[in-house]
Structure formats: structure tokens, C-alpha cells
Design a protein around this motif. Structure first.
Motif, PDB file in Angstrom:
ATOM      1  N   ILE A 114       0.854  -1.192   0.000  1.00 21.83           N
ATOM      2  CA  ILE A 114       0.000   0.000   0.000  1.00 21.83           C
ATOM      3  C   ILE A 114       0.889   1.242   0.000  1.00 21.83           C
ATOM      4  CG2 ILE A 114      -1.733   1.295   1.275  1.00 21.83           C
ATOM      5  CD1 ILE A 114      -2.729  -1.353   2.427  1.00 21.83           C
ATOM      6  N   SER A 115       0.661   2.116  -0.941  1.00 22.02           N
ATOM      7  CA  SER A 115       1.523   3.295  -1.064  1.00 22.02           C
ATOM      8  C   SER A 115       1.223   4.294   0.038  1.00 22.02           C
ATOM      9  CB  SER A 115       1.341   3.950  -2.432  1.00 22.02           C
ATOM     10  OG  SER A 115       0.030   4.461  -2.564  1.00 22.02           O
ATOM     11  N   ASP A 116       2.228   5.076   0.385  1.00 22.64           N
ATOM     12  CA  ASP A 116       2.091   6.171   1.337  1.00 22.64           C
ATOM     13  C   ASP A 116       2.374   7.449   0.567  1.00 22.64           C
ATOM     14  OD1 ASP A 116       3.101   8.229   3.265  1.00 22.64           O
ATOM     15  OD2 ASP A 116       2.579   6.687   4.719  1.00 22.64           O
ATOM     16  N   ALA A 117       1.325   8.188   0.210  1.00 20.46           N
ATOM     17  CA  ALA A 117       1.473   9.343  -0.681  1.00 20.46           C
ATOM     18  C   ALA A 117       2.415  10.388  -0.094  1.00 20.46           C
ATOM     19  CB  ALA A 117       0.104   9.965  -0.966  1.00 20.46           C
ATOM     20  N   HIS A 118       2.304  10.637   1.206  1.00 18.53           N
ATOM     21  CA  HIS A 118       3.135  11.643   1.859  1.00 18.53           C
ATOM     22  C   HIS A 118       4.617  11.283   1.732  1.00 18.53           C
ATOM     23  CE1 HIS A 118       4.633  14.374   4.952  1.00 18.53           C
ATOM     24  NE2 HIS A 118       5.104  13.347   5.625  1.00 18.53           N
ATOM     25  N   ALA A 119       4.970  10.070   2.124  1.00 19.43           N
ATOM     26  CA  ALA A 119       6.373   9.650   2.083  1.00 19.43           C
ATOM     27  C   ALA A 119       6.881   9.556   0.651  1.00 19.43           C
ATOM     28  CB  ALA A 119       6.528   8.310   2.797  1.00 19.43           C
ATOM     29  N   GLU A 120       6.070   8.983  -0.224  1.00 21.92           N
ATOM     30  CA  GLU A 120       6.503   8.813  -1.610  1.00 21.92           C
ATOM     31  C   GLU A 120       6.780  10.153  -2.273  1.00 21.92           C
ATOM     32  OE1 GLU A 120       3.717   6.433  -3.727  1.00 21.92           O
ATOM     33  OE2 GLU A 120       4.161   4.614  -2.581  1.00 21.92           O
ATOM     34  N   MET A 121       5.945  11.176  -1.979  1.00 24.26           N
ATOM     35  CA  MET A 121       6.171  12.469  -2.586  1.00 24.26           C
ATOM     36  C   MET A 121       7.507  13.050  -2.149  1.00 24.26           C
ATOM     37  SD  MET A 121       4.371  16.155  -2.135  1.00 24.26           S
ATOM     38  CE  MET A 121       5.716  16.664  -1.075  1.00 24.26           C
ATOM     39  N   MET A 122       7.811  12.959  -0.854  1.00 29.15           N
ATOM     40  CA  MET A 122       9.069  13.511  -0.361  1.00 29.15           C
ATOM     41  C   MET A 122      10.269  12.777  -0.954  1.00 29.15           C
ATOM     42  SD  MET A 122       8.248  16.049   1.394  1.00 29.15           S
ATOM     43  CE  MET A 122       9.975  16.311   1.743  1.00 29.15           C
ATOM     44  N   ILE A 123      10.151  11.477  -1.090  1.00 36.59           N
ATOM     45  CA  ILE A 123      11.253  10.706  -1.681  1.00 36.59           C
ATOM     46  C   ILE A 123      11.399  11.062  -3.160  1.00 36.59           C
ATOM     47  CG2 ILE A 123      12.080   8.379  -2.222  1.00 36.59           C
ATOM     48  CD1 ILE A 123      10.616   7.461   0.376  1.00 36.59           C
ATOM     49  N   GLU A 124      10.276  11.264  -3.856  1.00 42.01           N
ATOM     50  CA  GLU A 124      10.342  11.682  -5.265  1.00 42.01           C
ATOM     51  C   GLU A 124      11.035  13.038  -5.403  1.00 42.01           C
ATOM     52  OE1 GLU A 124       9.685  10.146  -7.970  1.00 42.01           O
ATOM     53  OE2 GLU A 124       8.440   8.444  -7.401  1.00 42.01           O
ATOM     54  N   VAL A 125      10.813  13.937  -4.457  1.00 38.55           N
ATOM     55  CA  VAL A 125      11.499  15.234  -4.469  1.00 38.55           C
ATOM     56  C   VAL A 125      13.009  15.021  -4.353  1.00 38.55           C
ATOM     57  CG1 VAL A 125      11.903  17.315  -3.075  1.00 38.55           C
ATOM     58  CG2 VAL A 125       9.563  16.613  -3.646  1.00 38.55           C
ATOM     59  N   ALA A 126      13.424  14.153  -3.435  1.00 37.14           N
ATOM     60  CA  ALA A 126      14.856  13.850  -3.292  1.00 37.14           C
ATOM     61  C   ALA A 126      15.421  13.221  -4.562  1.00 37.14           C
ATOM     62  CB  ALA A 126      15.074  12.927  -2.093  1.00 37.14           C
ATOM     63  N   ILE A 127      14.649  12.345  -5.192  1.00 34.59           N
ATOM     64  CA  ILE A 127      15.094  11.700  -6.431  1.00 34.59           C
ATOM     65  C   ILE A 127      15.293  12.730  -7.540  1.00 34.59           C
ATOM     66  CG2 ILE A 127      14.332  10.156  -8.292  1.00 34.59           C
ATOM     67  CD1 ILE A 127      12.994   8.421  -6.101  1.00 34.59           C
ATOM     68  N   ALA A 128      14.360  13.687  -7.630  1.00 31.80           N
ATOM     69  CA  ALA A 128      14.458  14.726  -8.664  1.00 31.80           C
ATOM     70  C   ALA A 128      15.757  15.509  -8.523  1.00 31.80           C
ATOM     71  CB  ALA A 128      13.261  15.661  -8.585  1.00 31.80           C
ATOM     72  N   ILE A 129      16.148  15.788  -7.286  1.00 34.41           N
ATOM     73  CA  ILE A 129      17.401  16.514  -7.033  1.00 34.41           C
ATOM     74  C   ILE A 129      18.599  15.599  -7.293  1.00 34.41           C
ATOM     75  CG2 ILE A 129      18.799  17.587  -5.229  1.00 34.41           C
ATOM     76  CD1 ILE A 129      16.083  18.456  -3.933  1.00 34.41           C
ATOM     77  N   ALA A 130      18.545  14.399  -6.737  1.00 31.78           N
ATOM     78  CA  ALA A 130      19.690  13.488  -6.818  1.00 31.78           C
ATOM     79  C   ALA A 130      20.067  13.144  -8.250  1.00 31.78           C
ATOM     80  CB  ALA A 130      19.373  12.205  -6.036  1.00 31.78           C
ATOM     81  N   TYR A 131      19.072  13.004  -9.111  1.00 35.87           N
ATOM     82  CA  TYR A 131      19.332  12.572 -10.493  1.00 35.87           C
ATOM     83  C   TYR A 131      19.039  13.662 -11.520  1.00 35.87           C
ATOM     84  CZ  TYR A 131      19.691   8.049  -8.239  1.00 35.87           C
ATOM     85  OH  TYR A 131      20.070   7.008  -7.428  1.00 35.87           O
ATOM     86  N   ASN A 132      18.911  14.914 -11.022  1.00 32.72           N
ATOM     87  CA  ASN A 132      18.715  16.067 -11.911  1.00 32.72           C
ATOM     88  C   ASN A 132      17.604  15.798 -12.929  1.00 32.72           C
ATOM     89  OD1 ASN A 132      19.375  18.704 -12.753  1.00 32.72           O
ATOM     90  ND2 ASN A 132      20.663  17.936 -14.400  1.00 32.72           N
ATOM     91  N   LYS A 133      16.461  15.346 -12.429  1.00 29.65           N
ATOM     92  CA  LYS A 133      15.390  14.907 -13.325  1.00 29.65           C
ATOM     93  C   LYS A 133      14.562  16.054 -13.893  1.00 29.65           C
ATOM     94  CE  LYS A 133      13.280  11.058 -12.676  1.00 29.65           C
ATOM     95  NZ  LYS A 133      12.432   9.968 -12.171  1.00 29.65           N
ATOM     96  N   ASN A 134      14.604  17.204 -13.235  1.00 29.74           N
ATOM     97  CA  ASN A 134      13.778  18.336 -13.657  1.00 29.74           C
ATOM     98  C   ASN A 134      12.306  17.961 -13.776  1.00 29.74           C
ATOM     99  OD1 ASN A 134      15.825  20.378 -13.845  1.00 29.74           O
ATOM    100  ND2 ASN A 134      16.598  19.318 -15.649  1.00 29.74           N
ATOM    101  N   ASP A 135      11.862  17.126 -12.821  1.00 24.57           N
ATOM    102  CA  ASP A 135      10.443  16.799 -12.704  1.00 24.57           C
ATOM    103  C   ASP A 135       9.686  18.015 -12.170  1.00 24.57           C
ATOM    104  OD1 ASP A 135      10.949  14.209 -13.451  1.00 24.57           O
ATOM    105  OD2 ASP A 135      11.001  13.435 -11.395  1.00 24.57           O
ATOM    106  N   ARG A 136       8.368  17.990 -12.349  1.00 28.18           N
ATOM    107  CA  ARG A 136       7.537  19.070 -11.820  1.00 28.18           C
ATOM    108  C   ARG A 136       6.980  18.708 -10.450  1.00 28.18           C
ATOM    109  NH1 ARG A 136       4.135  21.099 -17.201  1.00 28.18           N
ATOM    110  NH2 ARG A 136       5.972  21.706 -18.407  1.00 28.18           N
ATOM    111  N   HIS A 137       7.168  19.625  -9.516  1.00 26.10           N
ATOM    112  CA  HIS A 137       6.639  19.473  -8.157  1.00 26.10           C
ATOM    113  C   HIS A 137       6.086  20.820  -7.709  1.00 26.10           C
ATOM    114  CE1 HIS A 137       8.379  15.452  -7.346  1.00 26.10           C
ATOM    115  NE2 HIS A 137       9.370  15.868  -8.110  1.00 26.10           N
ATOM    116  N   ILE A 138       5.085  20.787  -6.844  1.00 30.83           N
ATOM    117  CA  ILE A 138       4.545  22.016  -6.262  1.00 30.83           C
ATOM    118  C   ILE A 138       5.342  22.315  -5.004  1.00 30.83           C
ATOM    119  CG2 ILE A 138       2.518  23.126  -5.262  1.00 30.83           C
ATOM    120  CD1 ILE A 138       0.804  21.329  -7.092  1.00 30.83           C
ATOM    121  N   LEU A 139       6.062  23.449  -5.005  1.00 28.06           N
ATOM    122  CA  LEU A 139       7.003  23.787  -3.948  1.00 28.06           C
ATOM    123  C   LEU A 139       6.754  25.202  -3.442  1.00 28.06           C
ATOM    124  CD1 LEU A 139      10.215  22.482  -5.767  1.00 28.06           C
ATOM    125  CD2 LEU A 139       8.833  21.226  -4.109  1.00 28.06           C
ATOM    126  N   ILE A 140       7.312  25.500  -2.277  1.00 27.52           N
ATOM    127  CA  ILE A 140       7.214  26.831  -1.680  1.00 27.52           C
ATOM    128  C   ILE A 140       8.527  27.559  -1.979  1.00 27.52           C
ATOM    129  CG2 ILE A 140       6.856  28.130   0.452  1.00 27.52           C
ATOM    130  CD1 ILE A 140       5.559  25.481   1.570  1.00 27.52           C
TER     131      ILE A 140
END
Length: 441
Positions: A315-341
Motif C-alpha cells: 500500500i503506497s504512502d502518498a506523503h512519504a513517496e512524494m518527499m522521496i520523489e522530491v529527493a530523487i528529482a534533485i539526486a538525479y537532476n530529473k527536472n520533474d515538476r513538483h509544487i514547492l514553496i
């Protein structure tokens, strides 16, 4: 492939279990060398830590896992620090909610008087924590999702103006996107939103189909009118969250132009929110009676058995998965779209440049690149300028130890909006927060 070192600040949080399980599920996408939990509450963290030891022994044995109350041990050699601090813990959250409600004001952990009380505590602790992180891990990315994120983001902007590796994030916009995917019967990854606002105070102007380019917002409006609105993980939510998402239909009936963030209800219907709240049993009490007991009961069950048994699932955990996806975007320079402050700097063209706004950004190794939304109409601009002014005055109060600035912040806040009430609730909250707030004079 590089493996990363990660620290979670707030290791005893009820949300940490979701992170531990998500790190196992996502270990190929985000390989870890080392994971450390850090909390000042040793007893609370120990339960989660012992659960983690069993989880990783069975599911991720190559991971170097530990938990600690020592800052140096927590932060040294980290690549990413995930910040989920709750200053004052749940007992203080309960006071943040109960005290305003006792005065017929909205009692909520991030909005109104309670949110500002929590904000001052969080600013004190977050600034101290980031200074410690920079002492032991100068190059680590600090991914902050501690609440109230807007106030914390404003304070960190001022305290660390040249630090480009602090990122402020909230999962609620993505939760709304995922909930839209439930209604549309598609994957949330197929949705490409356009969003503007402040943290917990924003709107989706478009919801594009990533594959076809079609704007699905008209279809969503129709579906919400016919079926209401539920969180993606409705079956796992406490009752108050179901009511929170249910208010999206009401907001769209009154203000049909855009799809709102769920928290907009507090700014649009404060009297209704007070009238339908139980001043003796708020969301803090619900968490302590519900999620907190469930999480720690699961930890104890696994610890007593010495094995996970059936306590690990897909069962996925949306909160945790989103934060990990943010780290992945930075770590691998993915230039994914995220809603950020981020600092506005023209993203919302007719708002001040130094406002900390929440917008869609492309995110990679060099940080976020905000995607501008142009001018916003007067109604939304009025709501946002009022709120950002209140938040900036509160951070002024922190830096200047100014009771006057705090009073101005409370008076201006739309959920108080009266100087006599502002002074009374400010004084009550000051008394309860002695030693946790800066001294206001």
C-alpha cells in the motif's frame, strides 16, 4: 550507482513508519547507504527505531540504519535531511486548537491563531536545527515539510538568504492531485497541474492530461458536483479528513473558477468551521486517539513478535513517496515538476517578490525553477496579500521580539480579524508557550 545518506528529523513521528516502508519499496529508485532517525524524544523514537531495525533486517539488510538523539551523529555526512519536526508535540498542538476555539475562533494547527502559535515555536526550533545541520553537513539538502510551512519558509528565507539547498514543501497539493486521479479513474502521474497560492492557501487553475494536453478541470468540476470529493486514501483517513475533503464541493459551488486546496475552507468559511468543531475534541485529539495509537500499536506488535509478519504491504504512502520523489528529482537532476514553496520573484506577477509562494516548479540538481502563472484576479490576490502580510509580521515579531508586531499579525489574520480578540488570544497563547516562543516585549 551512488547510494545516499538520509536523516529524518522527527524520527518518533507517526509519519515515520510510512517513510521506512517507502524507503524499502523505493530502494531501486532511491538507493540508500545509510538512514538515521533523529528526535529529541528518545522514548517515542525508540518504538519506531526498533520497528525499523526489524523491518530493514528482513526487507533491506544492506542498509545501515540507526536512531539517535545526538545532532552530530544524526547529521554528519548526510546527503538529505528530511525535516518533519513538530515543535511542542501533540499536547501543544491540542492547545493551539483548543484555545482559539474557546474564543469562537478557528482552532487549526496551521491556520489562524493556532497556526501562528505553532509557527513561532517551529521558527525557534527550525532555525536552531538548520544551523546544526550546516555545522555537520554543509552540503546536505534540507527538505523541510514541518508545519506551518509558510511561516517556517519565511523565517528560513531571512535566516539563510544564500543557502540554496533548503527546500520547503507541503504534500497537500499533491494529495489533492492524487484525489483527482481517484475521481477521474486515472494515474496521478498522468496529471499535470497548474497551481498558485501560499502554503495551505492555493488553487489549481488547470489540471492537464499529461498524455493528451486536455484540460481536465471542466470534467473534474462536473464529477465533484455529481459525486463529491474524497481523498485518494479515504479508507485510511480519520473522519475529520473526510469532512475536510468533502468541503471541496462546497467551495467549488461558491467559487467555481478554480479547484481549491482543502485548507481554503478555513479562510472562506471560518464561522462554519468554528460552529462545526468540537472544542473539547479537535483534530489533535483525534490523532492521539487514532493514528498515534494505531502506529505505536503496530510498532509494539512487531517488536514483541520479533518479526514483521504481515505488517509490510504494497500500500503506497502518498506523503512519504512524494518527499522521496522530491529527493530523487534533485539526486538525479530529473527536472520533474513538483509544487514547492519558493520566493515569488515574479511567479505570481502581481504579488510582492519576497513572498514565499506555492507554485509548480521544475526541480533538479540546482534546485527549483518556478513556473510563472502571471497576474491573479483581485479576489485571490486580496486573500493572499492579507495572509502573507500576517505571516511576515509574525516573523518580524520573532526577529524583533516584538509584542506589537505579533499583535498586528494576529489582528490582520483573516481568521481573527479583530484587535480585541487578537490581543486576548495572543496573551493566552503567550502564557501557554512560555519558554518555547521568543520573548515578546
Amino acid at each position: 550507482m551512488k547510494k545516499f545518506n538520509v536523516c529524518i528529523v522527527g524520527g518518533g513521528s507517526t509519519f515515520t513508519l510510512g517513510f521506512l516502508k517507502s524507503f524499502v519499496r523505493m530502494r531501486k529508485e532511491f538507493p540508500l547507504q545509510k538512514l538515521v532517525l533523529f528526535d529529541i524524544d528518545e522514548k517515542r523514537q525508540e518504538l519506531v527505531g526498533k520497528f525499523g531495525e526489524i523491518l530493514f533486517k528482513e526487507q533491506f539488510p544492506e542498509l545501515e540504519f540507526s536512531y539517535t538523539t545526538d545532532a552530530k551523529e544524526a547529521y554528519e555526512d548526510m546527503d538529505f535531511v528530511f525535516m518533519q519536526m513538530r515543535s511542542g508535540g501533540l499536547p501543544m498542538r491540542a492547545k493551539d486548537e483548543h484555545i482559539p476555539l474557546s474564543m469562537n475562533l478557528v482552532g487549526q494547527e496551521t491556520c489562524g491563531a493556532g497556526g501562528m502559535a505553532y509557527g513561532l515555536r517551529s521558527v525557534v526550533d527550525m532555525i536552531k536545527a538548520v544551523h546544526e545541520i550546516r555545522k555537520y553537513a554543509p552540503e546536505a539538502w534540507v527538505l523541510n515539510y514541518s508545519n506551518p510551512a509558510a511561516i517556517v519558509a519565511e523565517a528560513l528565507r531571512r535566516e539563510f538568504p544564500k543557502d540554496k539547498r533548503i527546500l520547503n514543501i507541503c504534500d497537500q497539493p499533491e494529495n489533492v492531485v492524487r484525489s483527482c486521479s481517484r475521481l477521474l479513474g486515472c494515474s496521478w502521474e498522468d496529471l499535470d497541474p497548474v497551481y498558485f497560492g501560499l502554503n495551505h492557501n492555493g488553487w489549481f487553475t488547470h489540471m492537464y492530461d499529461r498524455n493528451t494536453g486536455e484540460d481536465l478541470l471542466p470534467k473534474l468540476k462536473k464529477l465533484i458536483k455529481e459525486n463529491g470529493f474524497l481523498p485518494q486514501d479515504a479508507e485510511q483517513r480519520d473522519p475529520s479528513w473526510l469532512d475536510t475533503y468533502g468541503m471541496v464541493e462546497t467551495m467549488m459551488n461558491d467559487f467555481p473558477e478554480y479547484l481549491p486546496n482543502t485548507y481554503d475552507q478555513y479562510y472562506l468559511y471560518p464561522e462554519y468551521k468554528v460552529a462545526t468543531s468540537d472544542p473539547n475534541f479537535t483534530r489533535a485529539d483525534e490523532v492521539m486517539a487514532g493514528r498515534e495509537k494505531r502506529v505505536f500499536a503496530e510498532c509494539k506488535e512487531v517488536i514483541e513478535a520479533g518479526t514483521l509478519g504481515d505488517k509490510f504491504d504494497d500500500i503506497s504512502d502518498a506523503h512519504a513517496e512524494m518527499m522521496i520523489e522530491v529527493a530523487i528529482a534533485i539526486a538525479y537532476n530529473k527536472n520533474d515538476r513538483h509544487i514547492l514553496i519558493v520566493e515569488n520573484n515574479g511567479a505570481i506577477a502581481n504579488m510582492q517578490d519576497d513572498a514565499m509562494v506555492e507554485v509548480v516548479c521544475e526541480l533538479g540538481a540546482n534546485g527549483p525553477r518556478p513556473m510563472g502563472v502571471g497576474n491573479i484576479s483581485q479576489f485571490y490576490l486580496g486573500l493572499l496579500v492579507n495572509q502573507v502580510s500576517s505571516e511576515k509580521l509574525l516573523v518580524d515579531a520573532y526577529y524583533e521580539n516584538s509584542y506589537q508586531k505579533a499583535l498586528e499579525a494576529f489582528t490582520l489574520n483573516r481568521l481573527i480579524n479583530d484587535a480585541k480578540k487578537a490581543r486576548k488570544v495572543l496573551d493566552l497563547l503567550m502564557e501557554e508557550n512560555k519558554g518555547m516562543w521568543p520573548e515578546l516585549r
